[in-house]
Design a protein around this motif. Sequence first.
Motif, PDB file in Angstrom:
ATOM      1  N   VAL A   1     -27.216  50.081  77.684  1.00 55.93           N
ATOM      2  CA  VAL A   1     -27.111  49.865  76.237  1.00 55.93           C
ATOM      3  C   VAL A   1     -25.934  50.633  75.650  1.00 55.93           C
ATOM      4  N   CYS A   2     -25.593  51.751  76.266  1.00 58.24           N
ATOM      5  CA  CYS A   2     -24.442  52.527  75.785  1.00 58.24           C
ATOM      6  C   CYS A   2     -23.170  51.686  75.885  1.00 58.24           C
ATOM      7  N   ALA A   3     -22.928  51.111  77.055  1.00 58.42           N
ATOM      8  CA  ALA A   3     -21.710  50.309  77.249  1.00 58.42           C
ATOM      9  C   ALA A   3     -21.763  49.025  76.428  1.00 58.42           C
TER      10      ALA A   3
ATOM     11  N   THR B   1     -23.318  48.566  73.565  1.00 60.20           N
ATOM     12  CA  THR B   1     -23.148  48.890  72.156  1.00 60.20           C
ATOM     13  C   THR B   1     -21.679  49.139  71.825  1.00 60.20           C
ATOM     14  N   HIS B   2     -21.002  49.865  72.701  1.00 57.42           N
ATOM     15  CA  HIS B   2     -19.618  50.234  72.383  1.00 57.42           C
ATOM     16  C   HIS B   2     -18.606  49.163  72.739  1.00 57.42           C
ATOM     17  N   ASP B   3     -18.829  48.495  73.880  1.00 57.02           N
ATOM     18  CA  ASP B   3     -17.766  47.617  74.396  1.00 57.02           C
ATOM     19  C   ASP B   3     -18.233  46.209  74.720  1.00 57.02           C
TER      20      ASP B   3
ATOM     21  N   LYS C   1     -19.870  53.246  80.290  1.00 61.12           N
ATOM     22  CA  LYS C   1     -21.071  53.980  79.888  1.00 61.12           C
ATOM     23  C   LYS C   1     -20.644  55.411  79.551  1.00 61.12           C
ATOM     24  N   ARG C   2     -21.313  55.985  78.584  1.00 66.53           N
ATOM     25  CA  ARG C   2     -21.002  57.369  78.214  1.00 66.53           C
ATOM     26  C   ARG C   2     -22.109  58.307  78.665  1.00 66.53           C
ATOM     27  N   ILE C   3     -23.045  57.766  79.377  1.00 62.12           N
ATOM     28  CA  ILE C   3     -24.173  58.553  79.880  1.00 62.12           C
ATOM     29  C   ILE C   3     -24.391  58.096  81.322  1.00 62.12           C
ATOM     30  N   SER C   4     -24.753  59.011  82.188  1.00 64.01           N
ATOM     31  CA  SER C   4     -24.899  58.634  83.602  1.00 64.01           C
ATOM     32  C   SER C   4     -26.255  59.046  84.134  1.00 64.01           C
TER      33      SER C   4
ATOM     34  N   LYS D   1     -16.057  58.792  76.422  1.00 65.47           N
ATOM     35  CA  LYS D   1     -17.062  59.858  76.313  1.00 65.47           C
ATOM     36  C   LYS D   1     -18.065  59.551  75.216  1.00 65.47           C
ATOM     37  N   CYS D   2     -19.178  60.234  75.258  1.00 67.67           N
ATOM     38  CA  CYS D   2     -20.239  60.044  74.268  1.00 67.67           C
ATOM     39  C   CYS D   2     -19.756  60.449  72.873  1.00 67.67           C
ATOM     40  N   ASP D   3     -20.003  59.575  71.904  1.00 67.86           N
ATOM     41  CA  ASP D   3     -19.660  59.908  70.516  1.00 67.86           C
ATOM     42  C   ASP D   3     -20.922  59.959  69.644  1.00 67.86           C
ATOM     43  N   MET D   4     -22.068  60.097  70.312  1.00 64.21           N
ATOM     44  CA  MET D   4     -23.369  60.140  69.624  1.00 64.21           C
ATOM     45  C   MET D   4     -23.603  58.877  68.786  1.00 64.21           C
ATOM     46  N   CYS D   5     -22.928  57.796  69.154  1.00 58.79           N
ATOM     47  CA  CYS D   5     -23.039  56.540  68.392  1.00 58.79           C
ATOM     48  C   CYS D   5     -22.848  56.841  66.891  1.00 58.79           C
ATOM     49  N   ARG D   6     -21.825  57.605  66.604  1.00 59.30           N
ATOM     50  CA  ARG D   6     -21.666  58.172  65.258  1.00 59.30           C
ATOM     51  C   ARG D   6     -21.563  57.123  64.158  1.00 59.30           C
TER      52      ARG D   6
ATOM     53  N   GLY E   1     -28.460  55.246  64.860  1.00 55.99           N
ATOM     54  CA  GLY E   1     -28.323  56.453  65.676  1.00 55.99           C
ATOM     55  C   GLY E   1     -28.080  56.104  67.125  1.00 55.99           C
ATOM     56  N   PRO E   2     -28.211  57.079  68.015  1.00 50.37           N
ATOM     57  CA  PRO E   2     -27.870  56.860  69.422  1.00 50.37           C
ATOM     58  C   PRO E   2     -28.641  55.705  70.063  1.00 50.37           C
ATOM     59  N   ALA E   3     -27.901  54.771  70.643  1.00 51.34           N
ATOM     60  CA  ALA E   3     -28.525  53.600  71.271  1.00 51.34           C
ATOM     61  C   ALA E   3     -29.364  54.004  72.479  1.00 51.34           C
ATOM     62  N   CYS E   4     -28.889  54.989  73.242  1.00 49.01           N
ATOM     63  CA  CYS E   4     -29.619  55.378  74.458  1.00 49.01           C
ATOM     64  C   CYS E   4     -31.003  55.922  74.099  1.00 49.01           C
ATOM     65  N   VAL E   5     -31.065  56.684  73.013  1.00 44.62           N
ATOM     66  CA  VAL E   5     -32.356  57.246  72.595  1.00 44.62           C
ATOM     67  C   VAL E   5     -33.286  56.115  72.170  1.00 44.62           C
TER      68      VAL E   5
HETATM   69  S1  SF4 Z   1     -25.367  58.719  72.037  1.00 44.02           S
HETATM   70 FE1  SF4 Z   1     -24.401  56.710  72.080  1.00 44.02          FE
HETATM   71  S2  SF4 Z   1     -22.404  57.140  73.008  1.00 44.02           S
HETATM   72 FE2  SF4 Z   1     -23.689  58.879  73.482  1.00 44.02          FE
HETATM   73  S3  SF4 Z   1     -24.574  58.385  75.484  1.00 44.02           S
HETATM   74 FE3  SF4 Z   1     -26.055  57.706  73.945  1.00 44.02          FE
HETATM   75  S4  SF4 Z   1     -25.535  55.533  73.634  1.00 44.02           S
HETATM   76 FE4  SF4 Z   1     -23.782  56.469  74.655  1.00 44.02          FE
END
Ligand code: SF4
Lengths: 177, 698
Positions: free
Chosen positions: A24-26, A28-30, A38-41, A123-128, A133-137
């Motif tokens: 979802v990180c990748a 959401t961003h790209d 991905k910004r999280i591994s 890198k992670c930008d906290m889905c700013r 908010g953060p997609a991964c969460v």
């Molecule tokens: S907060 Fe956003 S950018 Fe950072 S790892 Fe999670 S989904 Fe990716």
Amino acid sequence: MAKHIVVAPREATLCTGCGSCEVVCALTHDGVVSPSYKRISVQLDRGDRMLHRIYTCQQCDDHPCYDACPKQGEAMCIDENGIVYVVSEECIGCGLCKQACPYEPARIHIARRIGSKKRVAVKCDMCRTRPEGPACVEHCQAVCLGVSGEPGPWEAALAEMAKAAEAMAAAQMEGAE
Amino acid sequence: MAEEKWYGYVGAIAKIDVGTGAVERLDTIDYAPEFMGGKMLCHKLFWDDVAAGVGAFDPENELIFTTGPITGTGIPSSGRSTMGGISPNSLPEMYSTGSCGGWIGAVLKFAGFDGFILKGRAAEPSYVLIDNGNIEILPAEDMWGLRIHDAQAWLKGRHGQDVQSLVIGPAGENLCRNASITTSGDNAFAKSGFGAVMGSKNLKGVAIKGDGVIIPADVEKVFELRQTVGHPHKDPNPITPREMIPSLMGFEQDFSGGYYQAAQTCSYGCTFRCNKLEMNHRSPFSEEPVNQVEKCFSNFAWGLDYDMDFTVAAYIHSPLSSFCDADALSYPAHMGEILDPNDPDLGYLWSGRKGSNVNYWDRNFARGCLMEHLCNEYGVDKFDMTCWLFTWISACQQEGLLDDLDFGMEPDVNDPAFIEHMMHILVYREGIGDLFAEGMARAIRTLGKEKYGDTIYRNYFNCDGEPRETPVSLEAGWGHPVHWQGRGLMGCPTWYSKTTSLVLTLNSRDCIGAGHPHPLTGDAQRYDDNDPAHTDELAALAAQTVRQSDIKDSVGSCEWVSPDTNNPAMEAEMFTAATGLPMTAEGMQEMARKSNLMFRAIQMRNFGRDRDLEVVQEFPIQQYPDSYGHTTSWEERNDLVSALYREQGYDVPTGWPTRSTWERHGLGEVADTMETLGKLPPEGRSEFTPGPNPFAHA
Ligand code: SF4
Ligand code: SF4
């Protein structure tokens, strides 16, 4: 330290190794699924332990990545909440930020741009800029991920789960009667 | 799909000759979307390449690995992939496919390939490295002999943590016909015995690294599907101390000493966690306690004095039926969300039957985990071991049949030392183990089936305490053990086991490869009266099940999520979200009909499949009573098979499709081939009168 992604204690909930946070990180961003974006591994553990590890940017207060960037304030920026983020269009892909990351494995990686040979830091930008908010969460089904300084989603969910289990048992009894 | 940019698919299939190192790149566009992906693509590649007369261990046999268009796109359940080839574990050897989770399918796509084909035989022990677009055959001397987890770790040590792999263990190296190929999370292609095919090619494994992209056409729809498919639940996954196996009907089984369990997800990007993590058990290979991933079947390894009880809910597709959710303990919160207390079918769904007292072995969590762990480490199909080898040893021992056989120690399935010993001699082909490395079906025939297969095991009682006639060997068909046949293990309604057997009639392996029947609740309630008038309906249900199986395995979805009887267009929506190509539920059904026919074409051309061969599969076991005491007669079996052939558009006396059937699905060229082979029957023959029952047991 600025807000960053934290992982739940294993006593509360265990990562299932689904990789959804990466996906979802990748996406959401790209708009793609890719280890490059991905910004999280998730590092899957050896087959006989299965206790996986999650790695992402810790948004260090002293931001060595930002300091190393030859295009500070253009390619690598810091927002009003202290979140260090990359402006892809400006990034020249030199990799100095990755070299400066104090963590192992580094929490920044250098990817090939989609459809081009040029490189870019990721890198992670906290889905700013994401209102939710953060997609991964949001998409971790096992509620393993949270935001530092905030109550972990696993705490409320554990209480909910106990209630739902009771309701299910009652419904099952009713059905069996 | 725009010309220069692929959505869903990534564009190439690698054909690798492991003997010469030659790699040919096939363009996916020449195969997809016409042949979809996954299972259907496997059928097409095999049909094009592998001639009749090739055996499982010949270099000309191909191991074909394919992903689906949705694999790795983030669509729930989409981490799956397929493998096909000639199965050494089928009896007779025959083309077969398997489906597997893990991250490997997605990673292959990151490396730029939708699939790969392994052919030939390497001169020395080797492995294949696919590193983005580059493919090499590398020496594997240092890895040869390693067990599964050590082999996986060896590859990570050599190629980095991001590498994903498919590896075999010693069982595959030693050509055990029930050897598996394993990827991360103890996910394996096991039942077809493809591990032995890999071993016959002198290959220890395939390691894959990729950093490319998979692009779904409609990202918004992907996110919508993540919220809707299968009612995903979001709640913690705690490590839970257990002292019993949970049961849907309340007949929990206690385990003294208890155990620890959490849940695991099988495949990349999935929203579910169907697998359970069994924690802190002993390994003969490690000082430290180990954890392992299992599915529902491990319950039987833990204890098989009592077969499981069942509810009808488990056989109907709805979110209620997710057995493995229950097993992985992620069930309760899920149920609370979706159960409608006003549902008029609720009472029927929760009805069912208590299991049987089967008396194969005691409850012992540690010994059960050991049994499964050895399968995981040696790379051998645990279903064959748990359901067949060890139940057979137990039953034969109790019937006094083992006195003349030398196992090297006293055969006692309750003794962990014997389990360890038996698995060792099988995998390393020592002593009598060599016989069982040929797979149970072949071993029993070598020993003499009448005595070692058909002797009645007398310590088997149904839930009312009545003796239930059951043979010592729990063989179903095509060289595979029972799996939802209503006999031996896994009780189920009579209509269900009849349908499962019909599904297997069209397949070459057990039911997970073919799919579980999922009727609508109302229909199941009607079938429940065991009225033979349901013959045509059960045939239609079996045909629908086979189609559904081809849909999910070709798109890249999973048995535990697909089908959704509330949304027959689910897989079509998944396909469109991934590829951007239009698709309907009916379009998917049509694809599946064609895929079924391609499978049939292979079986007819290469393996001589016909009615005579098919009608006798799964029949012998059906002559023994099922959970309700019902048996199937030879006449009824024949009627059911005839009804199934009619449903499929096959000539009823031969089981071969007619020209109009081939042509209706765009397979006129196959009809021409069949005509050349003398396998194109006349149109319109819809009846068949069987001869006498050829089996001794009546
Ligand atoms: S907060 Fe956003 S950018 Fe950072 S790892 Fe999670 S989904 Fe990716
Ligand atoms: S989404 Fe959650 S459970 Fe899945 S891999 Fe990431 S942290 Fe683990």
